[in-house]
Write a protein that holds these residues in place. Structure first.
Motif, PDB file in Angstrom:
ATOM      1  N   ALA A 202       0.984  -1.337   0.060  1.00  0.00           N
ATOM      2  CA  ALA A 202      -0.074  -0.010  -0.036  1.00  0.00           C
ATOM      3  C   ALA A 202       1.033   1.534  -0.179  1.00  0.00           C
ATOM      4  N   LYS A 218      -2.943   5.273   5.510  1.00  0.00           N
ATOM      5  CA  LYS A 218      -2.923   4.330   4.360  1.00  0.00           C
ATOM      6  C   LYS A 218      -3.811   4.971   3.033  1.00  0.00           C
ATOM      7  N   VAL A 220      -6.409   4.480   0.615  1.00  0.00           N
ATOM      8  CA  VAL A 220      -7.399   3.444   0.067  1.00  0.00           C
ATOM      9  C   VAL A 220      -8.463   3.974  -0.457  1.00  0.00           C
ATOM     10  N   LYS A 247      -4.038  -4.330  -3.170  1.00  0.00           N
ATOM     11  CA  LYS A 247      -4.303  -4.697  -1.717  1.00  0.00           C
ATOM     12  C   LYS A 247      -4.440  -3.221  -0.964  1.00  0.00           C
ATOM     13  N   SER A 251      -8.345  -2.745  -1.533  1.00  0.00           N
ATOM     14  CA  SER A 251      -8.696  -3.384  -0.728  1.00  0.00           C
ATOM     15  C   SER A 251      -8.952  -4.976  -0.980  1.00  0.00           C
ATOM     16  N   SER A 252      -8.127  -5.383  -1.688  1.00  0.00           N
ATOM     17  CA  SER A 252      -8.235  -6.691  -2.161  1.00  0.00           C
ATOM     18  C   SER A 252      -9.712  -7.052  -2.727  1.00  0.00           C
ATOM     19  N   SER A 271     -14.899   6.163   0.239  1.00  0.00           N
ATOM     20  CA  SER A 271     -14.431   6.594   1.467  1.00  0.00           C
ATOM     21  C   SER A 271     -15.362   7.256   2.266  1.00  0.00           C
TER      22      SER A 271
END
Length: 454
Positions: A202, A218, A220, A247, A251-252, A271
């Motif tokens: 990440a 992170k 994301v 990932k 987030s996979s 988000s």
């Protein structure tokens, strides 16, 4: 004021009370506006681009030529040396538009670009990344917040997006322009993107020479940070692995959403967790150069992502569940901007359907024009008809609320003004999309991450 990270502001607001501000002034009907001759759509776009560009030209930091974080016409010297790296990237792209539109001469534009790039070359860098705020006079970092006195990778990505457009725009020009293109290329390629992974799958937002990765935020999605992963993959010397995108950003695979609002699939989880989508800047900042048309990967079609996000935001305002005065087809668009505090003072908020404070940000609809051209132009014409209240020395003011006695935030932010100029141009000619997407390194990054594009 913008004293907290955008993503933090949104997450905090989206978790709060959904009943709106607790205090409401008595409603006073809108006075009769003077009759203003309506502009054609082309005239409307010309005016908005030209007036908004003044933020980056007339009101730029005098010493560096870089974009100030904010500009308050009534307090023109307020924090005048605080320049913003991301907003400066938007300004670089705006200068290209201004040259093409004839707002400035090519010579003047190249001179200003050279001044800015010389400043960036000498400014503090942290494993290649610039800080969020920089002193326009000295090039030294200005801390953005606690523990944040180092590199800001997301703001750096916004700046790099602009540098790549400068590189492509000038690379076949005069000897002076070619040299400037090479400097732009050198600057963005000096960012050590892989350092900001902490050897994990990440990217992380911040690194400080004094506090290291203590903020530990992170990157994301879905928010404004997609461009960061694409440029990190595009870097020829400091590239990240595809697994960091999969990932980290995705987030996979958990980023995929099945939510639908008003008949529009959200496509990706935003988000903050709202099924109505986050602030509209989520669909602006990464896509100033990155063209979402025909862009897709294993997680979704990004044209559907940005268009549906915009239409959901618009329809929410038309539905107007909180019954704010003025919301409708003529006035919609919730995003991060200046805002109105409960006591009437100037604040800052990441407005969205889950953080609706009765404040509309002109940049929201205007910067969405590439996705919703007719709907965005309708708002622009409405704003122009109220130009005596809303049109200031650097374009339309940052925020507006008919609900609170026609309250206006008569101030500006770089990150709100820049996307208006750029996205209007992308709607009209696709200029910045063409420049960015033709870059060989960008193509390599997209290929590496598994994107399909044309």
């Amino acid at each position: 004021m913008r004293f907290s990270y955008l993503i933090f502001a949104y997450l905090m607001m989206s978790c709060g009370n959904d009943n709106g501000p607790g205090y409401q002034e008595p409603y006073i009907p809108d006075p009769i506006d003077p009759v203003i001759k309506k502009l054609t759509d082309e005239e409307m776009m010309d005016l908005t681009q030209k007036e908004t560009f003044k933020y980056f030209w007339d009101f730029a930091n005098a010493a560096s030529g870089a974009a100030k974080e904010r500009y308050h016409p009534k307090e023109p010297t307020l924090n005048e040396n605080v320049v913003t790296s991301g907003g400066t990237g938007f300004g670089l792209m705006g200068i290209i538009v201004a040259i093409e539109r004839g707002f400035i001469t090519r010579e003047a534009g190249v001179t200003r670009l050279n001044k800015i790039l010389i400043f960036l070359e000498g400014a503090d860098r942290f494993h290649g990344a610039w800080s969020h705020w920089i002193d326009g006079g000295t090039g030294k970092v200005i801390p953005f917040g606690p523990n944040d006195d180092g590199g800001d990778l997301v703001e750096t990505a916004f700046l790099a997006q602009g540098l790549i457009c400068v590189q492509e725009y000038l690379k076949n020009g005069s000897d002076t322009e070619k040299a400037l293109a090479q400097k732009a290329e050198m600057l963005w390629k000096g960012v050590e993107w892989n350092w900001y992974t902490q050897n994990q799958d990440a990217l992380y937002w911040h690194w400080s020479p004094n506090y290291g990765f203590v903020i530990n935020l992170k990157l994301v999605g879905y928010n404004e940070v997609l461009i960061t992963y694409i440029l990190a993959a595009a870097s020829p010397n400091y590239s990240i692995a595809k697994t960091a995108y999969e990932k980290g950003w995705a987030s996979s695979g958990a980023i995929v959403s099945t939510a639908t609002q008003y008949g529009f699939p959200l496509v990706l989880k935003h988000s903050g967790g709202s099924n109505f989508g986050g602030p509209l800047f989520f669909s602006h900042y990464s896509f100033l150069g990155l063209n979402p048309k025909n862009l897709s990967d294993q997680y979704g079609n990004y044209w559907n992502v940005v268009v549906n996000h915009t239409k959901i935001n618009r329809q929410y305002c038309i539905s107007n569940p909180k019954n704010y005065v003025g919301y409708g087809a003529d006035l919609w668009g919730l995003t991060a901007s200046y805002s109105r505090n409960d006591d009437g003072s100037l604040g800052y908020s990441a407005h969205s359907p889950s953080n609706d404070r009765g404040v509309v940000s002109p940049t929201a609809a205007i910067s969405s024009i590439a996705y919703t051209p007719n709907e965005s132009l309708q708002v622009m014409h409405y704003l122009y008809q109220k130009k005596d209240k809303l049109l200031g020395p650097a374009g339309f003011y940052d925020a507006y609320s008919p609900h609170y006695n026609f309250w206006v935030a008569d101030a500006y932010l770089a990150i709100d003004q820049g996307p208006q100029i750029i996205m209007i141009e992308n709607h009209r000619t696709g200029l910045l999309w063409k420049l960015f997407m033709q870059n060989a390194d960008v193509k390599n990054g997209l290929n590496k991450l598994g994107f399909n594009y044309q």
